[in-house]
Design an enzyme around this catalytic site. Structure first.
Site, PDB file in Angstrom:
ATOM      1  CG  LEU A  76      17.360   0.122  -0.770  1.00  0.00           C
ATOM      2  CD1 LEU A  76      17.802   1.502  -0.291  1.00  0.00           C
ATOM      3  CD2 LEU A  76      18.546  -0.841  -0.767  1.00  0.00           C
ATOM      4  N   GLY A  77      14.199  -3.122   1.178  1.00  0.00           N
ATOM      5  CA  GLY A  77      12.951  -3.435   1.884  1.00  0.00           C
ATOM      6  C   GLY A  77      12.132  -4.440   1.087  1.00  0.00           C
ATOM      7  CB  CYS A  78      11.690  -7.674   0.811  1.00  0.00           C
ATOM      8  SG  CYS A  78      10.925  -8.762  -0.392  1.00  0.00           S
TER       9      CYS A  78
ATOM     10  N   GLY B  50       7.385  -3.933  -0.838  1.00  0.00           N
ATOM     11  CA  GLY B  50       8.549  -4.499  -1.523  1.00  0.00           C
ATOM     12  C   GLY B  50       8.261  -5.862  -2.130  1.00  0.00           C
TER      13      GLY B  50
ATOM     14  NE  ARG C  81      14.024  -4.989  10.508  1.00  0.00           N
ATOM     15  CZ  ARG C  81      13.133  -4.207  11.082  1.00  0.00           C
ATOM     16  NH1 ARG C  81      13.535  -3.135  11.712  1.00  0.00           N
ATOM     17  NH2 ARG C  81      11.860  -4.471  11.035  1.00  0.00           N
TER      18      ARG C  81
ATOM     19  CD  GLU D 264       2.195   9.411  -8.667  1.00  0.00           C
ATOM     20  OE1 GLU D 264       2.480  10.191  -9.570  1.00  0.00           O
ATOM     21  OE2 GLU D 264       1.365   9.699  -7.773  1.00  0.00           O
TER      22      GLU D 264
ATOM     23  CE  LYS E 221       0.034   8.782   2.413  1.00  0.00           C
ATOM     24  NZ  LYS E 221      -0.993   7.851   2.885  1.00  0.00           N
TER      25      LYS E 221
HETATM   26  N1  LIG Z   1       1.659  -0.246   2.905  1.00  0.00           N
HETATM   27  C1  LIG Z   1       1.116   0.746   2.199  1.00  0.00           C
HETATM   28  O1  LIG Z   1      -0.086   0.749   1.905  1.00  0.00           O
HETATM   29  C2  LIG Z   1       1.948   1.899   1.745  1.00  0.00           C
HETATM   30  C3  LIG Z   1       3.232   2.090   2.196  1.00  0.00           C
HETATM   31  N2  LIG Z   1       3.959   3.167   1.759  1.00  0.00           N
HETATM   32  C4  LIG Z   1       5.321   3.363   2.214  1.00  0.00           C
HETATM   33  O2  LIG Z   1       6.121   2.326   1.692  1.00  0.00           O
HETATM   34  C5  LIG Z   1       7.185   2.056   2.593  1.00  0.00           C
HETATM   35  C6  LIG Z   1       7.149   0.577   2.968  1.00  0.00           C
HETATM   36  O3  LIG Z   1       5.906   0.294   3.568  1.00  0.00           O
HETATM   37  P1  LIG Z   1       5.446  -1.206   3.867  1.00  0.00           P
HETATM   38  O4  LIG Z   1       5.929  -2.114   2.809  1.00  0.00           O
HETATM   39  O5  LIG Z   1       3.997  -1.132   4.145  1.00  0.00           O
HETATM   40  O6  LIG Z   1       6.220  -1.474   5.224  1.00  0.00           O
HETATM   41  P2  LIG Z   1       6.686  -2.865   5.844  1.00  0.00           P
HETATM   42  O7  LIG Z   1       6.954  -2.611   7.281  1.00  0.00           O
HETATM   43  O8  LIG Z   1       5.733  -3.944   5.462  1.00  0.00           O
HETATM   44  O9  LIG Z   1       8.054  -3.137   5.056  1.00  0.00           O
HETATM   45  C7  LIG Z   1       9.257  -2.482   5.343  1.00  0.00           C
HETATM   46  C8  LIG Z   1      10.334  -3.546   5.275  1.00  0.00           C
HETATM   47  O10 LIG Z   1      11.600  -2.914   5.435  1.00  0.00           O
HETATM   48  C9  LIG Z   1      12.400  -3.780   6.234  1.00  0.00           C
HETATM   49  N3  LIG Z   1      13.502  -3.043   6.843  1.00  0.00           N
HETATM   50  C10 LIG Z   1      13.464  -2.250   7.940  1.00  0.00           C
HETATM   51  N4  LIG Z   1      14.706  -1.786   8.206  1.00  0.00           N
HETATM   52  C11 LIG Z   1      15.521  -2.296   7.257  1.00  0.00           C
HETATM   53  C12 LIG Z   1      16.908  -2.196   7.006  1.00  0.00           C
HETATM   54  N5  LIG Z   1      17.701  -1.482   7.804  1.00  0.00           N
HETATM   55  N6  LIG Z   1      17.427  -2.857   5.934  1.00  0.00           N
HETATM   56  C13 LIG Z   1      16.639  -3.579   5.139  1.00  0.00           C
HETATM   57  N7  LIG Z   1      15.290  -3.730   5.322  1.00  0.00           N
HETATM   58  C14 LIG Z   1      14.762  -3.089   6.373  1.00  0.00           C
HETATM   59  C15 LIG Z   1      11.435  -4.365   7.255  1.00  0.00           C
HETATM   60  O11 LIG Z   1      11.931  -5.564   7.803  1.00  0.00           O
HETATM   61  C16 LIG Z   1      10.191  -4.577   6.397  1.00  0.00           C
HETATM   62  O12 LIG Z   1      10.173  -5.863   5.828  1.00  0.00           O
HETATM   63  C17 LIG Z   1       7.006   3.002   3.768  1.00  0.00           C
HETATM   64  O13 LIG Z   1       7.740   4.175   3.514  1.00  0.00           O
HETATM   65  C18 LIG Z   1       5.526   3.317   3.713  1.00  0.00           C
HETATM   66  O14 LIG Z   1       5.200   4.546   4.300  1.00  0.00           O
HETATM   67  C19 LIG Z   1       3.454   4.061   0.849  1.00  0.00           C
HETATM   68  C20 LIG Z   1       2.195   3.915   0.368  1.00  0.00           C
HETATM   69  C21 LIG Z   1       1.331   2.847   0.796  1.00  0.00           C
HETATM   70  N1  LIG Z   2      -0.639   3.866   5.980  1.00  0.00           N
HETATM   71  C1  LIG Z   2      -0.915   4.522   4.755  1.00  0.00           C
HETATM   72  C2  LIG Z   2      -0.384   3.732   3.616  1.00  0.00           C
HETATM   73  C3  LIG Z   2      -0.352   4.492   2.363  1.00  0.00           C
HETATM   74  O1  LIG Z   2       0.254   5.536   2.222  1.00  0.00           O
HETATM   75  C4  LIG Z   2      -2.425   4.683   4.600  1.00  0.00           C
HETATM   76  O2  LIG Z   2      -3.145   4.073   5.385  1.00  0.00           O
HETATM   77  O3  LIG Z   2      -2.838   5.432   3.726  1.00  0.00           O
HETATM   78 NA    NA Z   3       0.326   8.151  -5.938  1.00  0.00          NA
END
Ligand SMILES: NC(=O)C1=CN([C@@H]2O[C@H](COP(=O)(O)OP(=O)(O)OC[C@H]3O[C@@H](n4cnc5c(N)ncnc54)[C@H](O)[C@@H]3O)[C@@H](O)[C@H]2O)C=CC1
Ligand SMILES: N[C@@H](CC=O)C(=O)O
Ligand code: NA
Length: 433
Positions: free
Chosen positions: A9-11, A15, A45, A130, A206
């Protein structure tokens, strides 16, 4: 052996890296698990969006996340969308149906982890997360498993990559806040809404997850005292530098007796001045570092990449492998272990130290008047530095430890004094600065 099927779910940032690593490491993953991992579908999306470099069949993309989760052939649901809804409804649906869940969603876990854990218990399903704290760093598994024979007393660290990137840029090159935040967004560190990073919501989420695991007590984001880093100025950073310090956004979770002698938990996120000799001062860019103190183990330090698509995908993949193995062997991940039910201490009761910078009138008796305010609130002063000008002067005062409520009341009374022209900054101090 039939393949273990995944619903992604999510790319987005994370993703797409999960997809890439699943493809690149497929032979090793199969050998480690004893069965292939196969993507059953990817909920997005905008399915028509160009994802040219991704090594997957276009037919896997769907906008129907719930339909994908409900498919009979899906074994593990991997959620990297973020936000509380609809992620919570999706994951509850999956867990109740006995499907394992791997998620990076700290916002959801910190707001309503209880609902997910209850659904996991109901469906006898695995819930792994994790990646939700400190990206690639293996931290939750050590807390959830390796340290279960010990008693954790304190967890201190830098758990937000974006703000650490901004603060280290401000410190090293004097870069401005906006410029550094924009760069952190480009590098895939920032949340979809970067307010979550800079106002400390992400770190607070966190902190809640860490405290829940460390102290076997349900701690939610609402229990965490939170102060972001938007008020930290270039002047504060320069002042810290002059004192041999730097400023970091810290997450601190501690247990111990409160003023009434009752065992309780205090959890906070705020900027803090720390000495440059402190190990956390050396943590640069989007790196994270977390100290865990436990009664028998002593002090442990975890360090690594806390943000960014590829490092975070590493943690997601580790959880997928664990969930897939469990599916094949019929074993389960450890469930929630919140038996201790410790009360949460308010920030006012937590002992902290302050660094206070004041613009004051330059005349006899000023220092005595200022010192009197500290004395009235039973706050002991550690150091005072004064730099004088013609009619006014700057006083920089560092206190010893006192309940945060006393320190806050001291600042409020100082603000009322005629001789205090302005309170230039107030920062908490950690680690002997
Ligand atoms: N980017 C990072 O460094 C980190 C992110 N996370 C967590 O990972 C998760 C994803 O983060 P990112 O990949 O950075 O975010 P992102 O915003 O790049 O990706 C999220 C994706 O989900 C899609 N999306 C939104 N609503 C949707 C729906 N209803 N159905 C299907 N797809 C949908 C969006 O279009 C987007 O492509 C979040 O919970 C974030 O807090 C955790 C650790 C590090
Ligand atoms: N937005 C977060 C992403 C990882 O959890 C950060 O900056 O640490
Ligand atoms: Na971790």
């Amino acid at each position: 052996m039939r393949p273990v099927k995944l619903a992604l779910l999510g790319c987005g940032t994370v993703g797409s890296e999960v997809v890439r690593l699943l493809h690149e490491q497929a032979p090793d993953l199969t050998a480690r698990i004893g069965a292939e991992l196969e993507l059953a579908g990817i909920a997005v999306r905008r399915p028509g969006r160009k994802r040219g470099s991704l090594p997957v069949d276009e037919s896997l993309f769907t906008t129907d996340a719930l339909g994908l989760i409900k498919r009979d052939d899906v074994d593990v649901v991997v959620e990297v969308v973020g936000g509380v809804e609809p992620a919570r409804s999706w994951l509850v649906e999956a867990l109740r149906a006995g499907k394992s869940v791997v998620t990076a969603n700290k916002a959801l876990l910190a707001e309503d982890g209880a609902t997910l854990h209850e659904a996991a218990a109901e469906g006898a399903a695995d819930l792994y997360y994790e990646a939700s704290v400190a990206g690639a760093i293996p931290l939750l598994r050590p807390l959830r498993e390796s340290l279960h024979g010990d008693r954790v007393t304190r967890v201190t660290g830098i758990v937000n990559g974006t703000t650490n990137y901004i603060l280290s840029s401000m410190d090293a090159s004097g870069a401005g806040f906006d410029e550094a935040l924009e760069k952190a967004g480009e590098l895939g560190y920032a949340e979809a809404d970067p307010t979550a990073d800079v106002e400390g919501f992400d770190a607070a989420a966190k902190a809640a997850i860490l405290a829940s695991l460390a102290f076997h007590t349900r701690v939610t984001a609402a229990d965490v005292f939170r102060e972001g880093m938007t008020a930290v100025t270039a002047g504060d950073m320069a002042s810290a530098r002059r004192m041999g310090c730097t400023i970091k956004l810290l997450c601190i979770a501690e247990r111990g007796p409160d003023a009434r002698g009752r065992e309780s938990v205090g959890v906070r996120v705020h900027p803090a001045m720390i000495p440059r000799t402190h190990p956390l001062a050396a943590v640069q860019d989007a790196f994270n570092a977390v100290f865990v103190e436990a009664e028998a183990a002593g002090q442990l330090m975890f360090y690594g990449q806390g943000a960014g698509g590829t490092p975070t995908a590493s943690a997601v993949l580790g959880d997928i492998v664990a969930a897939a193995r469990n599916k094949l062997t019929g074993t389960r991940a450890p469930g929630e272990n919140a038996y201790a039910h410790l009360p949460i201490r308010s920030i006012g009761e937590v002992v902290t130290r302050y660094h206070i910078s004041l613009d004051v009138a330059e005349r006899p008796g000023v220092l005595a008047a200022v010192a009197g305010v500290f004395a009235r609130h039973e706050v002991s002063i550690a150091t005072v530095r004064q730099s004088g000008r013609a009619q006014d002067a700057q006083l920089i005062i560092v206190t010893h430890g006192a309940p945060d409520a006393n320190l806050a009341a001291t600042v409020a009374e100082l603000d009322q004094l005629d001789i205090v022209r302005s309170i230039v900054s107030v920062l908490r101090v950690e680690g002997g600065a």
